[in-house]
Design a protein around this motif. Structure first.
Motif, PDB file in Angstrom:
ATOM      1  N   ASN A   1     -45.504  -2.735 -46.550  1.00  0.00           N
ATOM      2  CA  ASN A   1     -44.111  -2.623 -47.025  1.00  0.00           C
ATOM      3  C   ASN A   1     -43.989  -2.484 -48.540  1.00  0.00           C
ATOM      4  OD1 ASN A   1     -42.909  -3.533 -44.283  1.00  0.00           O
ATOM      5  ND2 ASN A   1     -44.201  -5.268 -44.861  1.00  0.00           N
ATOM      6  N   ARG A   2     -45.095  -2.250 -49.244  1.00  0.00           N
ATOM      7  CA  ARG A   2     -45.076  -2.230 -50.713  1.00  0.00           C
ATOM      8  C   ARG A   2     -45.038  -0.819 -51.285  1.00  0.00           C
ATOM      9  NH1 ARG A   2     -50.284  -5.387 -52.280  1.00  0.00           N
ATOM     10  NH2 ARG A   2     -49.560  -4.808 -54.368  1.00  0.00           N
ATOM     11  N   TRP A   3     -45.233   0.195 -50.461  1.00  0.00           N
ATOM     12  CA  TRP A   3     -45.318   1.570 -50.952  1.00  0.00           C
ATOM     13  C   TRP A   3     -44.529   2.503 -50.043  1.00  0.00           C
ATOM     14  CZ3 TRP A   3     -48.311   2.764 -55.313  1.00  0.00           C
ATOM     15  CH2 TRP A   3     -49.128   1.736 -55.773  1.00  0.00           C
ATOM     16  N   LEU A   4     -44.046   3.585 -50.663  1.00  0.00           N
ATOM     17  CA  LEU A   4     -43.500   4.720 -49.928  1.00  0.00           C
ATOM     18  C   LEU A   4     -44.369   5.937 -50.226  1.00  0.00           C
ATOM     19  CD1 LEU A   4     -39.667   4.344 -50.613  1.00  0.00           C
ATOM     20  CD2 LEU A   4     -40.747   4.246 -48.364  1.00  0.00           C
ATOM     21  N   ALA A   5     -44.640   6.733 -49.216  1.00  0.00           N
ATOM     22  CA  ALA A   5     -45.283   8.033 -49.413  1.00  0.00           C
ATOM     23  C   ALA A   5     -44.282   9.112 -49.022  1.00  0.00           C
ATOM     24  CB  ALA A   5     -46.558   8.150 -48.597  1.00  0.00           C
TER      25      ALA A   5
ATOM     26  N   GLU B   1     -37.468  17.333 -45.503  1.00  0.00           N
ATOM     27  CA  GLU B   1     -36.702  16.352 -46.265  1.00  0.00           C
ATOM     28  C   GLU B   1     -37.605  15.173 -46.611  1.00  0.00           C
ATOM     29  OE1 GLU B   1     -33.711  16.195 -47.517  1.00  0.00           O
ATOM     30  OE2 GLU B   1     -32.853  18.052 -46.731  1.00  0.00           O
ATOM     31  N   PHE B   2     -38.460  15.337 -47.579  1.00  0.00           N
ATOM     32  CA  PHE B   2     -39.288  14.270 -48.156  1.00  0.00           C
ATOM     33  C   PHE B   2     -40.424  13.782 -47.241  1.00  0.00           C
ATOM     34  CE2 PHE B   2     -35.253  13.775 -50.503  1.00  0.00           C
ATOM     35  CZ  PHE B   2     -35.723  13.908 -51.796  1.00  0.00           C
ATOM     36  N   ASP B   3     -40.304  13.865 -45.909  1.00  0.00           N
ATOM     37  CA  ASP B   3     -41.352  13.362 -45.008  1.00  0.00           C
ATOM     38  C   ASP B   3     -41.717  11.908 -45.334  1.00  0.00           C
ATOM     39  OD1 ASP B   3     -41.569  15.887 -43.775  1.00  0.00           O
ATOM     40  OD2 ASP B   3     -43.006  16.570 -45.282  1.00  0.00           O
ATOM     41  N   VAL B   4     -40.734  11.074 -45.626  1.00  0.00           N
ATOM     42  CA  VAL B   4     -41.000   9.737 -46.167  1.00  0.00           C
ATOM     43  C   VAL B   4     -41.566   8.802 -45.102  1.00  0.00           C
ATOM     44  CG1 VAL B   4     -38.625   8.944 -45.746  1.00  0.00           C
ATOM     45  CG2 VAL B   4     -40.022   7.850 -47.525  1.00  0.00           C
ATOM     46  N   VAL B   5     -42.556   7.988 -45.492  1.00  0.00           N
ATOM     47  CA  VAL B   5     -43.142   6.958 -44.629  1.00  0.00           C
ATOM     48  C   VAL B   5     -43.408   5.704 -45.461  1.00  0.00           C
ATOM     49  CG1 VAL B   5     -44.210   8.530 -42.965  1.00  0.00           C
ATOM     50  CG2 VAL B   5     -45.483   7.856 -45.013  1.00  0.00           C
TER      51      VAL B   5
END
Length: 223
Positions: free
Chosen positions: A131-135, A122-126
């Motif tokens: 605090n300016r980017w999502l990977a 599920e996206f593996d979001v970090v």
């Protein structure tokens, strides 16, 4: 530590003390608790209103609950993920969308939509350290996953990996200069989850690092 049990949110001391029920709402289903990095708050999804919303509560269970409407149409939501400064929360929904919301200015922002449903990832979001980017990862038309980064300032996404390998588990280093991830070059349509013919096919993964600024050297340059 924080746990969900029987629709309640419970905090458990690592050494001494009592388990604390911080929600005490036996008629409500609460799920997916996440403790903020500053230790002050716990976020979770609650169906108190009849549809799921994001709730943020003081970690002792005292005071008012901040209730964030996640918009229409109603959905089922997963995995609240705090930003390092404890001001924003990323999450996903059953319609394959990835979102984030600012806790103080709670207007959900859509980041991306995946192509295909899958029980595997599920996206593996970090979040980046600043605090300016999502990977995160998305499935491409070839069913392989690629790593993307999303700028909260410009609301634009950039694909980081080549799409010829199956990339997972992105993670920023603490300096924010590099993005680590794993990738497989022997993953294909026959190694998915949908039928058993792929069970005997081994899939290997290696660790990779992407340099996030053009003026920085590779940490793995040949010697």
């Amino acid at each position: 530590a924080v746990f969900e049990a029987h629709g309640e949110i419970l905090t458990v001391p690592a050494e001494k003390g009592d388990i604390r029920d911080v929600t005490q709402t036996p008629g409500t289903e609460e799920r997916d608790p996440a403790w903020s990095p500053d230790g002050a708050s716990i976020a979770f999804f609650s169906d108190e209103s009849g549809e799921y919303a994001l709730h943020v509560i003081e970690q002792k269970g005292l005071g008012a609950v901040r209730k964030i409407d996640l918009g229409q149409p109603p959905s089922f939501f997963y995995t609240p993920t705090w930003s390092p400064d404890s001001k924003k929360i990323a999450y996903s929904d059953k319609r394959l969308n990835l979102w984030f919301v600012d806790v103080e200015h709670p207007e959900p922002v859509k980041v991306a939509t995946d192509r295909f449903d899958s029980p595997l990832h599920e996206f593996d979001v970090v979040w980046s350290p600043d605090n300016r980017w999502l990977a995160y990862t998305l499935q491409l038309k070839n069913h392989l996953r690629a790593v993307f980064v999303y700028s909260l300032e410009t609301h634009k996404a950039t694909q980081v990996t080549d799409g010829m390998s199956d990339a997972l588990y992105p993670n920023f280093d603490k300096s924010g200069k590099y993005l680590f991830f794993t990738a497989s070059t022997d993953m294909g349509l026959t190694t998915g989850w949908l039928d058993m013919t792929s069970e005997a096919h081994p899939v290997t993964r290696s660790a990779y690092v992407a340099v996030l600024r053009k003026d920085l050297p590779s940490p793995l340059a040949p010697e």
